[in-house]
Write a protein that holds these residues in place. Structure first.
Motif, PDB file in Angstrom:
ATOM      1  N   VAL A   1      25.771  -8.388  53.874  1.00  0.00           N
ATOM      2  CA  VAL A   1      25.571  -8.377  52.427  1.00  0.00           C
ATOM      3  C   VAL A   1      26.080  -9.659  51.785  1.00  0.00           C
ATOM      4  O   VAL A   1      25.401 -10.282  50.951  1.00  0.00           O
ATOM      5  CB  VAL A   1      26.281  -7.162  51.795  1.00  0.00           C
ATOM      6  N   LEU A   2      27.284 -10.081  52.150  1.00  0.00           N
ATOM      7  CA  LEU A   2      27.888 -11.249  51.522  1.00  0.00           C
ATOM      8  C   LEU A   2      27.057 -12.501  51.755  1.00  0.00           C
ATOM      9  O   LEU A   2      26.766 -13.260  50.812  1.00  0.00           O
ATOM     10  CB  LEU A   2      29.307 -11.445  52.048  1.00  0.00           C
ATOM     11  N   SER A   3      26.631 -12.746  52.989  1.00  0.00           N
ATOM     12  CA  SER A   3      25.860 -13.960  53.284  1.00  0.00           C
ATOM     13  C   SER A   3      24.508 -13.942  52.583  1.00  0.00           C
ATOM     14  O   SER A   3      24.012 -14.978  52.131  1.00  0.00           O
ATOM     15  CB  SER A   3      25.677 -14.125  54.797  1.00  0.00           C
ATOM     16  N   GLN A   4      23.899 -12.744  52.471  1.00  0.00           N
ATOM     17  CA  GLN A   4      22.620 -12.643  51.762  1.00  0.00           C
ATOM     18  C   GLN A   4      22.767 -13.044  50.296  1.00  0.00           C
ATOM     19  O   GLN A   4      21.952 -13.803  49.751  1.00  0.00           O
ATOM     20  CB  GLN A   4      22.085 -11.211  51.839  1.00  0.00           C
TER      21      GLN A   4
ATOM     22  N   GLN B   1      27.845 -14.282  38.898  1.00  0.00           N
ATOM     23  CA  GLN B   1      26.605 -13.640  39.362  1.00  0.00           C
ATOM     24  C   GLN B   1      26.790 -13.050  40.756  1.00  0.00           C
ATOM     25  O   GLN B   1      26.306 -11.944  41.053  1.00  0.00           O
ATOM     26  CB  GLN B   1      25.458 -14.659  39.357  1.00  0.00           C
ATOM     27  N   THR B   2      27.507 -13.764  41.619  1.00  0.00           N
ATOM     28  CA  THR B   2      27.760 -13.275  42.980  1.00  0.00           C
ATOM     29  C   THR B   2      28.551 -11.975  42.938  1.00  0.00           C
ATOM     30  O   THR B   2      28.222 -11.003  43.633  1.00  0.00           O
ATOM     31  CB  THR B   2      28.540 -14.335  43.782  1.00  0.00           C
TER      32      THR B   2
ATOM     33  N   ALA C   1      26.664  -4.510  42.387  1.00  0.00           N
ATOM     34  CA  ALA C   1      25.395  -3.782  42.289  1.00  0.00           C
ATOM     35  C   ALA C   1      24.996  -3.156  43.622  1.00  0.00           C
ATOM     36  O   ALA C   1      24.208  -2.199  43.659  1.00  0.00           O
ATOM     37  CB  ALA C   1      24.289  -4.719  41.805  1.00  0.00           C
ATOM     38  N   ARG C   2      25.559  -3.667  44.717  1.00  0.00           N
ATOM     39  CA  ARG C   2      25.319  -3.095  46.049  1.00  0.00           C
ATOM     40  C   ARG C   2      26.371  -2.035  46.384  1.00  0.00           C
ATOM     41  O   ARG C   2      26.544  -1.654  47.534  1.00  0.00           O
ATOM     42  CB  ARG C   2      25.356  -4.205  47.113  1.00  0.00           C
ATOM     43  N   ASN C   3      27.053  -1.541  45.356  1.00  0.00           N
ATOM     44  CA  ASN C   3      28.067  -0.477  45.483  1.00  0.00           C
ATOM     45  C   ASN C   3      29.273  -0.897  46.322  1.00  0.00           C
ATOM     46  O   ASN C   3      29.907  -0.065  46.971  1.00  0.00           O
ATOM     47  CB  ASN C   3      27.442   0.791  46.075  1.00  0.00           C
ATOM     48  N   LEU C   4      29.587  -2.188  46.284  1.00  0.00           N
ATOM     49  CA  LEU C   4      30.803  -2.667  46.932  1.00  0.00           C
ATOM     50  C   LEU C   4      31.913  -2.762  45.890  1.00  0.00           C
ATOM     51  O   LEU C   4      31.655  -3.079  44.721  1.00  0.00           O
ATOM     52  CB  LEU C   4      30.580  -4.039  47.570  1.00  0.00           C
ATOM     53  N   ASP C   5      33.134  -2.502  46.318  1.00  0.00           N
ATOM     54  CA  ASP C   5      34.278  -2.654  45.436  1.00  0.00           C
ATOM     55  C   ASP C   5      34.741  -4.103  45.510  1.00  0.00           C
ATOM     56  O   ASP C   5      35.075  -4.597  46.590  1.00  0.00           O
ATOM     57  CB  ASP C   5      35.395  -1.695  45.840  1.00  0.00           C
TER      58      ASP C   5
END
Length: 338
Positions: A279-282, A322-323, A329-333
């Protein structure tokens, strides 16, 4: 299954009264594994001994299976105690009795027929993997084997509740894991409610559904293990978490000055299958933000994977914002650290 209401326990000493529990409230649901963690002297042992009234509370109520134990006479209490079993840190086995006789002991006390005792004991020996050791004495067993005998003995009376008093504290890490796996299997197989006390966070992390943190005789924080472990609110909880993860130094890093512009340090928490996704790299490819990983952890909470990254974002402030928004928005804390 277990309800403690305004529980207080005060010991009378020569100098002044000592309060071990102070108006404590706690609820354990049927069929769950509930952990209570705290430092030595926090009140853990008093708490667990009050549940089966080995210690009678000074005030408050203890409810188990819908019955108020604190309102019962001695004879009624003895009957209800058969539904509550306990295993101990130092095993408490009968040294002059064999493994078989130790497991049979609770059944002989209530004059169970020998044929019934034999069938039950052999069933439990198989469950805990000690069939070949049934005629040995405790002195001939390892620590892990002794605890397995203790567990089998506790299950002999078909209890509804199993209390574990620092059940793995005297064991090495590998043996601890095997005992925790056995308790997990017992919980799933018999839908047994398990309440355990410990000072070891990895015990909570490995098998518990919910956890309460006890400090100075009261519960200072409680909730699902993932919630408490990943977002600790109380200082005592954070101490346990950081000591377990060895992350306290990483979270206090002082970053060197960067020539790449604005930097923002954040902690990102992944839970479940997202732990293994890129997710992070994307997202940073989309926003054009650079990042450096300062510290990272991947582990499990009761077989559910989780990960935590301490990351320094470098770049334009708007791009970093924005990051962070896209990660959330990807439900990460995402917790901004500075």
């Amino acid at each position: 299954m277990i309800e403690l209401k305004q529980l207080t326990k005060t010991y009378k000493t020569r100098n002044k009264p000592t309060t071990a529990l102070a108006n404590l409230n706690l609820s354990v649901q049927k069929g769950e594994i509930f952990g209570v963690i705290g430092h030595s002297g926090a009140g853990k042992s008093t708490l667990i001994r009050c549940i089966n009234l080995l210690e009678r509370p000074t005030s408050g109520e203890v409810w188990v299976g819908g019955v108020n134990l604190t309102s019962l006479g001695q004879k009624e209490l003895q009957i209800q105690r058969r539904k509550i079993s306990m295993i101990f840190q130092h095993f408490n086995l009968l040294s002059s009795s064999t493994v078989y006789d130790n497991i049979a002991f609770p059944l002989t006390l209530i004059r169970t027929p020998n044929s019934t005792i034999k069938a039950k004991v052999m069933e439990l020996l198989s469950l805990v993997g000690l069939e070949e050791h049934k005629d040995k004495y405790p002195a001939q067993l390892s620590g892990g084997q002794k605890q397995r005998v203790g567990i089998a003995r506790a299950l002999a009376s078909d209890p509804d509740v199993l209390l574990c008093d620092e059940a793995t504290s005297a064991l090495d890490p590998q043996t601890t894991d095997s005992i925790l796996n056995l308790l997990l299997d017992i919980n799933k197989r018999f839908k047994l409610t398990i309440l355990l006390i410990t000072h070891e966070m990895h015990v909570i992390q490995n098998i518990c559904d919910r956890v309460a943190v006890i400090h100075d005789g009261d519960i200072v924080e409680q909730g699902p293990v993932a919630q408490v472990f990943l977002k600790p609110q109380h200082a005592v909880t954070r101490e346990f978490i950081y000591r377990e993860s060895s992350g306290q130094n990483a979270y206090n890093l002082i970053l060197p000055n960067s020539n790449k512009g604005f930097t923002q340090r954040v902690k990102i928490t992944f839970l479940g299958e997202q732990t293994y996704d890129s997710v992070l790299s994307q997202i940073v490819r989309e926003t054009g933000v650079n990042f450096a990983i300062l510290q990272g952890t991947i582990s499990t909470i009761k077989q559910v994977p989780y990960g935590q990254l301490l990351v320094s974002f470098e770049g334009d402030p708007a791009g970093i914002d924005q990051t962070i928004s896209k990660l959330r928005a990807r439900n990460l804390d995402v917790e901004v650290m500075n």
